[in-house]
Enzyme design. Sequence first.
Site, PDB file in Angstrom:
ATOM      1  N   GLU A  66       0.737  -1.251  -0.081  1.00 37.27           N
ATOM      2  CA  GLU A  66      -0.141  -0.056  -0.054  1.00 37.27           C
ATOM      3  C   GLU A  66       0.808   1.239  -0.197  1.00 37.27           C
ATOM      4  O   GLU A  66       1.765   1.350   0.558  1.00 37.27           O
ATOM      5  CB  GLU A  66      -1.056   0.141   1.459  1.00 37.27           C
ATOM      6  CG  GLU A  66      -2.045  -1.055   1.314  1.00 37.27           C
ATOM      7  CD  GLU A  66      -2.261  -1.185   2.592  1.00 37.27           C
ATOM      8  OE1 GLU A  66      -3.816  -1.607   2.647  1.00 37.27           O
ATOM      9  OE2 GLU A  66      -2.005  -0.570   3.606  1.00 37.27           O
ATOM     10  N   ASP A 237      -7.350  -5.272   9.087  1.00 42.18           N
ATOM     11  CA  ASP A 237      -6.603  -3.920   8.371  1.00 42.18           C
ATOM     12  C   ASP A 237      -6.436  -4.346   6.684  1.00 42.18           C
ATOM     13  O   ASP A 237      -5.569  -3.181   6.247  1.00 42.18           O
ATOM     14  CB  ASP A 237      -5.281  -3.623   9.001  1.00 42.18           C
ATOM     15  CG  ASP A 237      -4.224  -4.756   8.997  1.00 42.18           C
ATOM     16  OD1 ASP A 237      -4.811  -6.006   8.433  1.00 42.18           O
ATOM     17  OD2 ASP A 237      -2.986  -4.821   9.356  1.00 42.18           O
TER      18      ASP A 237
END
Length: 356
Positions: A66, A237
């Site tokens: 990410e 997450d």
Amino acid sequence: MLAPAPSRLAYVPFVSVENMMKLVHRIGIAEMLTGLAEYIEQDFRRWELFDKTPRVASHSREGVIELMPTSDGEDYGFKYVNGHPKNTREGLQTVTAFGLLASVNTGYPVLLTEMTLLTALRTAATSAMVARHLAPEGARTMAMIGNGAQSEFQALAFRAICGITAVRLYDTDPAATAKAMRNLAGSGLTLTACSTAEEAILGAEIITTCTADKQNATILTDNMLGAGVHINAIGGDCPGKTELHPDILSRADVFVEYPEQTRIEGEIQQMPADFPVTEMWQVITGAAPGRRDAAQVTLFDGVGFAVEDFSALRYLRDHLHATGLFQDLDMIADPDDPRDLFGMLMRAGPEGAHAA
């Protein structure tokens, strides 16, 4: 002719893992966690100034990579981070990260740093900062379910920022619990190793869940929870990774960082798109209530957001130069004439003198 020496603007302070460890010890772990929490709360108070977007994610069967960018209009920051739960089986970290802070005015980087350690610190600081607003008054015992790489940071942050005095530890792997017990020995916390999650939450006013498996797990069910607890759910997450039974979410008042991201990655990915949540910046600024009474169950669905990394980068920048714990990297081309980048290249080569 040799290329001229670059100006100071061409050099970017770089903090290596070794220097980050030295810096944490120089400042002190409790002091750094407290300082990070202060910077994070400052930025939550000016939340509306920030560019905000769900993190840019590249998902695979094995994990996720990410980018987490944001800006307050004066500085720009981003973090590169991965999450690969299978890595521990190969002797690798589940999460690794690095980050950069830049000047919006020039676009020049002003800081490049490792963020594997810094992310662990800022995640713990965020959890404890949030709990300071949501946990029941006088809470002194926390259950820590999941005793991996984040557990000690969480325990120390809650001690430094919220005043907890006891931690009840549980992990499906007893070796992880034993590791956490060793690392937290001498911390001033009363530690209890537990054999089940049910045992761990007995008497705990705060429950932190932080497990690593990328699956829709059920670490806690609603019938396990008494009234008035605060749940710090930080293990869910990424898409397809949750820890709590949906009934807990329906019962609790749920608080999040940035709903657009949390609905993709957090515990609330299990719930309808219109499931009600409260953003933490609203609680911190007084725009929305946090804990209203002693019986209320509060839940922080924390997935980590770019503003928290921005706060950590700001903190590091502001404290770095006094320590000298960085290296100057020559990473920005700096020709005498900004229009003559090619000329700078040629003057540095073996034929540079002839070409000049």
